[in-house]
Design a protein around this motif. Structure first.
Motif, PDB file in Angstrom:
ATOM      1  N   GLY A 115       0.802  -1.213   0.000  1.00  0.00           N
ATOM      2  CA  GLY A 115       0.000   0.000   0.000  1.00  0.00           C
ATOM      3  C   GLY A 115       0.839   1.268   0.000  1.00  0.00           C
ATOM      4  O   GLY A 115       2.069   1.238  -0.130  1.00  0.00           O
ATOM      5  N   THR A 116       0.150   2.396   0.166  1.00  0.00           N
ATOM      6  CA  THR A 116       0.777   3.718   0.109  1.00  0.00           C
ATOM      7  C   THR A 116       0.309   4.555   1.295  1.00  0.00           C
ATOM      8  O   THR A 116      -0.848   4.459   1.705  1.00  0.00           O
ATOM      9  CB  THR A 116       0.371   4.439  -1.197  1.00  0.00           C
ATOM     10  N   ILE A 117       1.205   5.341   1.840  1.00  0.00           N
ATOM     11  CA  ILE A 117       0.827   6.291   2.870  1.00  0.00           C
ATOM     12  C   ILE A 117       1.280   7.681   2.436  1.00  0.00           C
ATOM     13  O   ILE A 117       2.409   7.842   1.955  1.00  0.00           O
ATOM     14  CB  ILE A 117       1.428   5.928   4.248  1.00  0.00           C
ATOM     15  N   THR A 118       0.396   8.642   2.545  1.00  0.00           N
ATOM     16  CA  THR A 118       0.725  10.030   2.237  1.00  0.00           C
ATOM     17  C   THR A 118       0.599  10.837   3.526  1.00  0.00           C
ATOM     18  O   THR A 118      -0.500  11.011   4.058  1.00  0.00           O
ATOM     19  CB  THR A 118      -0.201  10.603   1.158  1.00  0.00           C
ATOM     20  N   MET A 119       1.732  11.301   4.037  1.00  0.00           N
ATOM     21  CA  MET A 119       1.764  12.038   5.297  1.00  0.00           C
ATOM     22  C   MET A 119       1.716  13.540   5.029  1.00  0.00           C
ATOM     23  O   MET A 119       2.361  14.022   4.099  1.00  0.00           O
ATOM     24  CB  MET A 119       3.020  11.677   6.081  1.00  0.00           C
ATOM     25  N   ILE A 120       0.951  14.245   5.848  1.00  0.00           N
ATOM     26  CA  ILE A 120       0.776  15.686   5.690  1.00  0.00           C
ATOM     27  C   ILE A 120       1.407  16.399   6.885  1.00  0.00           C
ATOM     28  O   ILE A 120       1.015  16.178   8.040  1.00  0.00           O
ATOM     29  CB  ILE A 120      -0.718  16.073   5.605  1.00  0.00           C
ATOM     30  N   PHE A 121       2.380  17.257   6.611  1.00  0.00           N
ATOM     31  CA  PHE A 121       3.064  18.026   7.642  1.00  0.00           C
ATOM     32  C   PHE A 121       2.752  19.509   7.445  1.00  0.00           C
ATOM     33  O   PHE A 121       2.665  19.991   6.314  1.00  0.00           O
ATOM     34  CB  PHE A 121       4.571  17.807   7.572  1.00  0.00           C
ATOM     35  N   VAL A 122       2.615  20.210   8.556  1.00  0.00           N
ATOM     36  CA  VAL A 122       2.286  21.634   8.522  1.00  0.00           C
ATOM     37  C   VAL A 122       3.306  22.408   9.342  1.00  0.00           C
ATOM     38  O   VAL A 122       3.736  21.947  10.407  1.00  0.00           O
ATOM     39  CB  VAL A 122       0.867  21.883   9.087  1.00  0.00           C
ATOM     40  N   ASP A 123       3.698  23.584   8.854  1.00  0.00           N
ATOM     41  CA  ASP A 123       4.616  24.436   9.611  1.00  0.00           C
ATOM     42  C   ASP A 123       4.048  24.757  10.990  1.00  0.00           C
ATOM     43  O   ASP A 123       2.870  25.123  11.118  1.00  0.00           O
ATOM     44  CB  ASP A 123       4.849  25.758   8.867  1.00  0.00           C
ATOM     45  N   LYS A 124       4.894  24.619  12.001  1.00  0.00           N
ATOM     46  CA  LYS A 124       4.481  24.995  13.353  1.00  0.00           C
ATOM     47  C   LYS A 124       5.718  25.408  14.150  1.00  0.00           C
ATOM     48  O   LYS A 124       6.481  24.544  14.589  1.00  0.00           O
ATOM     49  CB  LYS A 124       3.763  23.851  14.069  1.00  0.00           C
ATOM     50  N   PRO A 125       5.929  26.700  14.333  1.00  0.00           N
ATOM     51  CA  PRO A 125       7.076  27.153  15.118  1.00  0.00           C
ATOM     52  C   PRO A 125       7.059  26.543  16.515  1.00  0.00           C
ATOM     53  O   PRO A 125       6.022  26.466  17.164  1.00  0.00           O
ATOM     54  CB  PRO A 125       6.873  28.674  15.174  1.00  0.00           C
TER      55      PRO A 125
END
Length: 207
Positions: A146-156
């Motif tokens: 399978g496939t995993i798509t990880m989402i990261f967001v800027d956070k100081p």
């Protein structure tokens, strides 16, 4: 309750926070993701899990790298998912079934092992804003994983200046499950017994 309903979920030093002022290249974004993942030893969060039909479940997530994770679902869902560093175990207390398989056979391996070679198996996907980094991880030689798509967001202030917003898991039949994280705490203490589980299967007595 059956395992198939949940199988899609598996069919993954404090650093100075940096916020990019200009668009970054894919290699720079990947480097930031790797930096973040290596900086996170433990993580706790609440999660919501949505399947392709729109059904949603909630619960609590505990993660300790390398290789340990616990998905504890809402009280009316007698299901537990645990990785103990070696195997991924799915326990259905309603039907008293247990299913186990190697962590490396799941796209979650990319999330649970900070030494995972993301540059080899991962690629940066385009996003609508520079504050979001999307990383798709798949082994082209093992499409059944399978496939995993990880989402990261800027956070100081977060490790590496990023926080994990969630991920999308896609199995080999294109069945999709989305995980969204909230109330994330990084690098806090987690009890040693957090990644154990009680076997619901009846004990077989010798005759």
């Amino acid at each position: 309750m059956t395992f198939s309903k949940f199988a899609l979920l598996f069919a993954p030093v404090a650093l100075v926070a940096t916020t990019p002022s200009i668009a970054q290249s894919s290699s720079e974004q990947m480097a930031r993701v790797v930096q973040h993942m290596k900086a996170v030893a433990t993580m706790s969060a609440t999660f919501s899990q949505t399947d392709r039909s729109g059904g949603t479940l909630t619960g609590k997530l505990l993660l300790k790298r390398p290789g340990q994770v616990r998905f504890e679902y809402q009280k009316d869902v007698p299901l537990l998912i645990v990785a103990d560093g070696r195997a991924l175990t799915m326990v259905d207390y309603e039907v008293k079934q247990v299913q186990r398989w190697p962590i490396r056979n799941s796209p979650l391996a990319a999330l649970l092992d900070p030494g995972q070679d993301l540059a080899r198996f991962g690629k940066i996907l385009p996003t609508s804003t520079k504050e979001v980094i999307s990383v798709e991880v798949r082994d082209p030689n093992r499409p059944e994983y399978g496939t995993i798509t990880m989402i990261f967001v800027d956070k100081p202030g977060a490790p590496g200046g990023l926080t994990l917003n969630g991920w999308v898991a896609l199995d080999s039949k294109n069945n999709r499950t989305t995980i969204r994280l909230n109330n994330i705490t990084y690098n806090g203490a987690i009890a040693k017994n957090a990644f154990t589980w009680k076997d619901p299967r009846p004990v077989r007595r010798k005759s």
